[in-house]
Design a protein around this motif. Structure first.
Motif, PDB file in Angstrom:
ATOM      1  N   SER A 162       0.828  -1.207   0.000  1.00 60.20           N
ATOM      2  CA  SER A 162       0.000   0.000   0.000  1.00 60.20           C
ATOM      3  C   SER A 162       0.860   1.254   0.000  1.00 60.20           C
ATOM      4  N   THR A 163       0.354   2.301  -0.682  1.00 62.96           N
ATOM      5  CA  THR A 163       1.043   3.593  -0.717  1.00 62.96           C
ATOM      6  C   THR A 163       1.072   4.242   0.656  1.00 62.96           C
ATOM      7  N   ALA A 164      -0.008   4.052   1.426  1.00 62.92           N
ATOM      8  CA  ALA A 164      -0.059   4.637   2.767  1.00 62.92           C
ATOM      9  C   ALA A 164       1.038   4.077   3.661  1.00 62.92           C
ATOM     10  N   LEU A 165       1.329   2.766   3.533  1.00 65.42           N
ATOM     11  CA  LEU A 165       2.403   2.167   4.329  1.00 65.42           C
ATOM     12  C   LEU A 165       3.760   2.734   3.905  1.00 65.42           C
ATOM     13  N   GLU A 166       3.960   2.909   2.615  1.00 71.23           N
ATOM     14  CA  GLU A 166       5.222   3.479   2.124  1.00 71.23           C
ATOM     15  C   GLU A 166       5.440   4.892   2.656  1.00 71.23           C
ATOM     16  N   GLN A 167       4.383   5.696   2.646  1.00 69.32           N
ATOM     17  CA  GLN A 167       4.520   7.063   3.154  1.00 69.32           C
ATOM     18  C   GLN A 167       4.700   7.074   4.669  1.00 69.32           C
ATOM     19  N   ALA A 168       4.071   6.122   5.376  1.00 71.64           N
ATOM     20  CA  ALA A 168       4.247   6.043   6.826  1.00 71.64           C
ATOM     21  C   ALA A 168       5.691   5.686   7.170  1.00 71.64           C
ATOM     22  N   ARG A 169       6.310   4.803   6.385  1.00 73.04           N
ATOM     23  CA  ARG A 169       7.719   4.476   6.608  1.00 73.04           C
ATOM     24  C   ARG A 169       8.602   5.708   6.364  1.00 73.04           C
ATOM     25  N   ALA A 170       8.311   6.427   5.269  1.00 72.54           N
ATOM     26  CA  ALA A 170       9.122   7.604   4.951  1.00 72.54           C
ATOM     27  C   ALA A 170       8.995   8.688   6.008  1.00 72.54           C
ATOM     28  N   ALA A 171       7.817   8.783   6.627  1.00 76.09           N
ATOM     29  CA  ALA A 171       7.593   9.808   7.653  1.00 76.09           C
ATOM     30  C   ALA A 171       8.045   9.377   9.028  1.00 76.09           C
ATOM     31  N   GLY A 172       8.498   8.120   9.193  1.00 77.34           N
ATOM     32  CA  GLY A 172       8.945   7.637  10.488  1.00 77.34           C
ATOM     33  C   GLY A 172       7.842   7.162  11.396  1.00 77.34           C
ATOM     34  N   LYS A 173       6.608   7.059  10.889  1.00 75.32           N
ATOM     35  CA  LYS A 173       5.493   6.570  11.697  1.00 75.32           C
ATOM     36  C   LYS A 173       5.483   5.041  11.784  1.00 75.32           C
ATOM     37  N   PHE A 174       5.967   4.390  10.740  1.00 75.99           N
ATOM     38  CA  PHE A 174       6.070   2.933  10.734  1.00 75.99           C
ATOM     39  C   PHE A 174       7.557   2.610  10.820  1.00 75.99           C
ATOM     40  N   THR A 175       8.000   2.208  12.001  1.00 76.58           N
ATOM     41  CA  THR A 175       9.414   2.101  12.318  1.00 76.58           C
ATOM     42  C   THR A 175       9.939   0.691  12.044  1.00 76.58           C
ATOM     43  N   PRO A 176      11.255   0.505  12.067  1.00 76.66           N
ATOM     44  CA  PRO A 176      11.807  -0.854  11.969  1.00 76.66           C
ATOM     45  C   PRO A 176      11.327  -1.774  13.072  1.00 76.66           C
ATOM     46  N   ILE A 177      10.961  -1.231  14.239  1.00 78.42           N
ATOM     47  CA  ILE A 177      10.412  -2.071  15.315  1.00 78.42           C
ATOM     48  C   ILE A 177       9.071  -2.658  14.888  1.00 78.42           C
ATOM     49  N   HIS A 178       8.246  -1.853  14.187  1.00 82.76           N
ATOM     50  CA  HIS A 178       7.001  -2.393  13.645  1.00 82.76           C
ATOM     51  C   HIS A 178       7.282  -3.553  12.694  1.00 82.76           C
ATOM     52  N   ASP A 179       8.271  -3.351  11.803  1.00 82.72           N
ATOM     53  CA  ASP A 179       8.594  -4.396  10.833  1.00 82.72           C
ATOM     54  C   ASP A 179       9.076  -5.671  11.516  1.00 82.72           C
ATOM     55  N   ALA A 180       9.904  -5.540  12.559  1.00 83.11           N
ATOM     56  CA  ALA A 180      10.419  -6.719  13.254  1.00 83.11           C
ATOM     57  C   ALA A 180       9.287  -7.484  13.944  1.00 83.11           C
ATOM     58  N   TRP A 181       8.390  -6.764  14.616  1.00 84.20           N
ATOM     59  CA  TRP A 181       7.261  -7.436  15.287  1.00 84.20           C
ATOM     60  C   TRP A 181       6.332  -8.073  14.262  1.00 84.20           C
ATOM     61  N   TRP A 182       6.130  -7.391  13.144  1.00 85.13           N
ATOM     62  CA  TRP A 182       5.270  -7.927  12.079  1.00 85.13           C
ATOM     63  C   TRP A 182       5.864  -9.218  11.506  1.00 85.13           C
ATOM     64  N   GLU A 183       7.152  -9.243  11.287  1.00 84.34           N
ATOM     65  CA  GLU A 183       7.803 -10.435  10.759  1.00 84.34           C
ATOM     66  C   GLU A 183       7.683 -11.600  11.740  1.00 84.34           C
ATOM     67  N   ALA A 184       7.866 -11.304  13.028  1.00 80.17           N
ATOM     68  CA  ALA A 184       7.781 -12.370  14.023  1.00 80.17           C
ATOM     69  C   ALA A 184       6.371 -12.928  14.146  1.00 80.17           C
ATOM     70  N   VAL A 185       5.364 -12.063  14.125  1.00 77.00           N
ATOM     71  CA  VAL A 185       3.994 -12.542  14.295  1.00 77.00           C
ATOM     72  C   VAL A 185       3.507 -13.261  13.043  1.00 77.00           C
ATOM     73  N   ARG A 186       4.039 -12.929  11.885  1.00 77.04           N
ATOM     74  CA  ARG A 186       3.659 -13.665  10.673  1.00 77.04           C
ATOM     75  C   ARG A 186       4.264 -15.067  10.665  1.00 77.04           C
ATOM     76  N   LYS A 187       5.462 -15.197  11.192  1.00 80.02           N
ATOM     77  CA  LYS A 187       6.052 -16.526  11.304  1.00 80.02           C
ATOM     78  C   LYS A 187       5.276 -17.407  12.265  1.00 80.02           C
ATOM     79  N   ALA A 188       4.740 -16.791  13.315  1.00 80.02           N
ATOM     80  CA  ALA A 188       4.037 -17.570  14.333  1.00 80.02           C
ATOM     81  C   ALA A 188       2.606 -17.894  13.932  1.00 80.02           C
TER      82      ALA A 188
END
Length: 541
Positions: free
Chosen positions: A405-431
């Motif tokens: 989504s474009t909204a997610l891309e802009q949230a990453r660029a603005a610092g609202k969606f941080t690498p911590i979000h990505d790490a937790w998202w990756e872990a919960v998808r594996k589980a």
């Protein structure tokens, strides 16, 4: 160092008055009779005679150059000969290889004005007349462009300047656009800082924010309706300058002020993260500039302004809506289009009519009287500004649309969606798998609607460390992060940071204490003794 001719004449005249003869004066000063005679005739030496001009290689080409300059008097302003073009024609048409460009340029610079005067066109330089302004009577307004590094990107912004003519007190503001919204907001800010309105007139050029049409006679203008209403509200009497460079000379005070302000405060190019940060700097610069003197004035700008401010008219207490209002329908992408740019709104408003108020630096969207979205105004055209939070409800039903989504891309660029979000998202998808893991992430993102963003990020990090991959665990840790930042009494010692615990341990710790006695295993021991002490069964024959 030998004396000058004036000193020599003064010494000769002094000696002659003291009784020295002409011959003795000649011997004493080692000059001839004519020099002594000239010194007695006048105390001021005669100017040296000019030598007759020497012949140059350009003499044979001067009639050709003069004819070109005479023809240029009737040619379009932007299609007249430059010195370089004349030099090239001399080379092409007259094979004047013995000339240099410097000789031609020097002659053209001298002869151009002489030919204008001979033709009765007057000198090319315009004459100016000094003006005296009464305190509180007049002001000048203009826009100028400035280059700034905004959030790491070099952009061109618009500098608004409102300058009082008597004191030179100027108020500046930087906007993303030079439209009518910025024009009005600049006035509101300047008048609030100055504390009054000039009682005579304010000078403007023919900018589109105020003038709808320039009539072909006198200084008549057709003003825009909103500008007329704005002037009426604040009691501003407008004076429009002539179009073109002649009009710029009629408000030279603000023209020079913008150039001075840009050279002294925007060099080197400032680097800021937002327009609000830049305007905070501009306000500090305006305050500091009040202590300087303009030209040879004996007093500072603030000292002159202190004498001028009591003469200004009071500012009306009722505010004026400076933003431009649009009535728009939300499309199926949960977006509205305002002046070629697209902005997101909550998905529940798809297909509904909303009211958007466009300001100079931001856009505010209302559903009825309720504010539903607020965006920083886009500078470029055909852009989009999307907020991820506006799409969370639909993403719960369509989790597969989130990664691209474009909204997610802009949230990453603005610092609202941080690498911590990505790490937790990756872990919960594996589980739990991609779909359920993404839904769990969206539930975590929904926490930001009633909790601070930094607390949610801290909760995600704490939950990730202990492997708690549920929204409840993140909410619990985010609440703990918020409670740890609450101020404590000065006398009370600072609480020690509590260790991170899992959700199960936290729930078990909150259970009421069990005061029942522990169970005994003595009865089981008795049964074991009876079994071992009993007789064994006889074996079958």
């Amino acid at each position: 160092m030998p004396p000058s001719k004036v000193e020599l004449y003064a010494a000769i005249r002094r000696d002659i008055r003291a009784g020295l003869s002409i011959r003795e004066a000649q011997r004493k000063h080692q000059v001839g009779f004519r020099t002594v005679k000239r010194a007695l005739d006048s105390a001021w030496p005669e100017p040296r005679k000019k030598l007759p001009p020497r012949q140059t290689r350009l003499d044979v080409y001067k009639p050709f150059i003069d004819e070109i300059l005479r023809q240029d008097l009737d040619a379009p302003r932007k299609q007249r000969h430059t010195a370089k073009r004349i030099f090239n024609r001399l080379l092409d048409e007259h094979q004047a290889t013995d000339l240099s460009y410097g000789i031609v340029r020097h002659y053209v610079a001298q002869r151009r004005d002489q030919i204008r005067i001979q033709a009765g066109r007057g000198p090319s330089a315009e004459a100016f007349v000094s003006q005296t302004h009464r305190p509180g009577a007049e002001a000048e307004v203009d826009f100028g462009d400035v280059t700034v590094r905004l959030n790491g990107e070099q952009v061109v912004l618009f500098l608004f300047s409102f300058r009082l003519s008597y004191s030179g007190k100027a108020v500046h503001r930087v906007f993303a656009s030079g439209g009518q919204e910025a024009f009005f907001e600049g006035h509101v800010h300047a008048l609030s800082v100055l504390g009054g309105v000039p009682f005579s007139k304010v000078r403007y050029d023919n900018l589109k924010a105020a003038v709808a049409q320039v009539l072909g006679f006198a200084r008549q203008r057709v003003e825009t309706e909103r500008w007329t209403a704005f002037r009426s509200h604040y009691g501003i009497e407008s004076f429009y300058c002539r179009p073109g460079i002649q009009g710029a000379h009629e408000k030279g005070g603000v023209e020079g002020d913008i150039g001075w302000f840009r050279r002294n405060h925007f060099v080197p190019v400032p680097e800021v993260d937002s327009l609000a940060e830049l305007n905070a700097l501009v306000e500090q610069w305006d305050i500091a500039d009040g202590s300087r003197r303009i030209g040879t004035r004996p007093r500072t700008i603030d000292e002159h302004f202190a004498a001028e401010q009591p003469h200004l008219k009071p500012v009306p207490e009722e505010p004026f809506e400076t933003g431009r209002v649009f009535s728009l329908r939300v499309d199926r992408y949960a977006q509205i289009t305002v002046r070629t740019n697209r902005y997101s709104v909550p998905v529940r408003l798809i297909g509904r009519q909303v009211r958007a108020v466009l300001h100079a630096s931001e856009l505010v969207v209302y559903e009825g009287r309720t504010e539903v979205a607020r965006h920083e105004r886009l500078i470029a055209k055909a852009g989009s500004r999307l907020v991820l939070d506006h799409y969370l409800e639909v993403l719960l039903r369509k989790p597969g649309a989130l990664p691209g989504s474009t909204a997610l891309e802009q949230a990453r660029a603005a610092g609202k969606f941080t690498p911590i979000h990505d790490a937790w998202w990756e872990a919960v998808r594996k589980a739990h798998g991609d779909a359920e893991g993404t839904r769990a992430l969206i539930q975590v993102l929904l926490l930001s609607r009633h909790m601070a963003h930094e607390h949610v990020v801290a909760g995600i990090a704490a939950a990730l460390r202990v492997g708690a991959l549920t929204c409840d665990a993140v909410a619990l840790e985010a609440r703990k992060a918020a409670e740890s930042e609450e101020p404590t009494a000065p006398s009370a010692p600072a609480p020690e940071p509590s260790p991170v615990v899992s959700l199960t341990e936290r729930r078990l710790a909150q259970l009421p204490p069990d005061n029942r006695p522990l169970p005994s295993v003595a009865a089981y021991d008795e049964l074991l003794r009876r079994r071992t002490s009993g007789t064994s069964r006889p074996a079958d024959d």
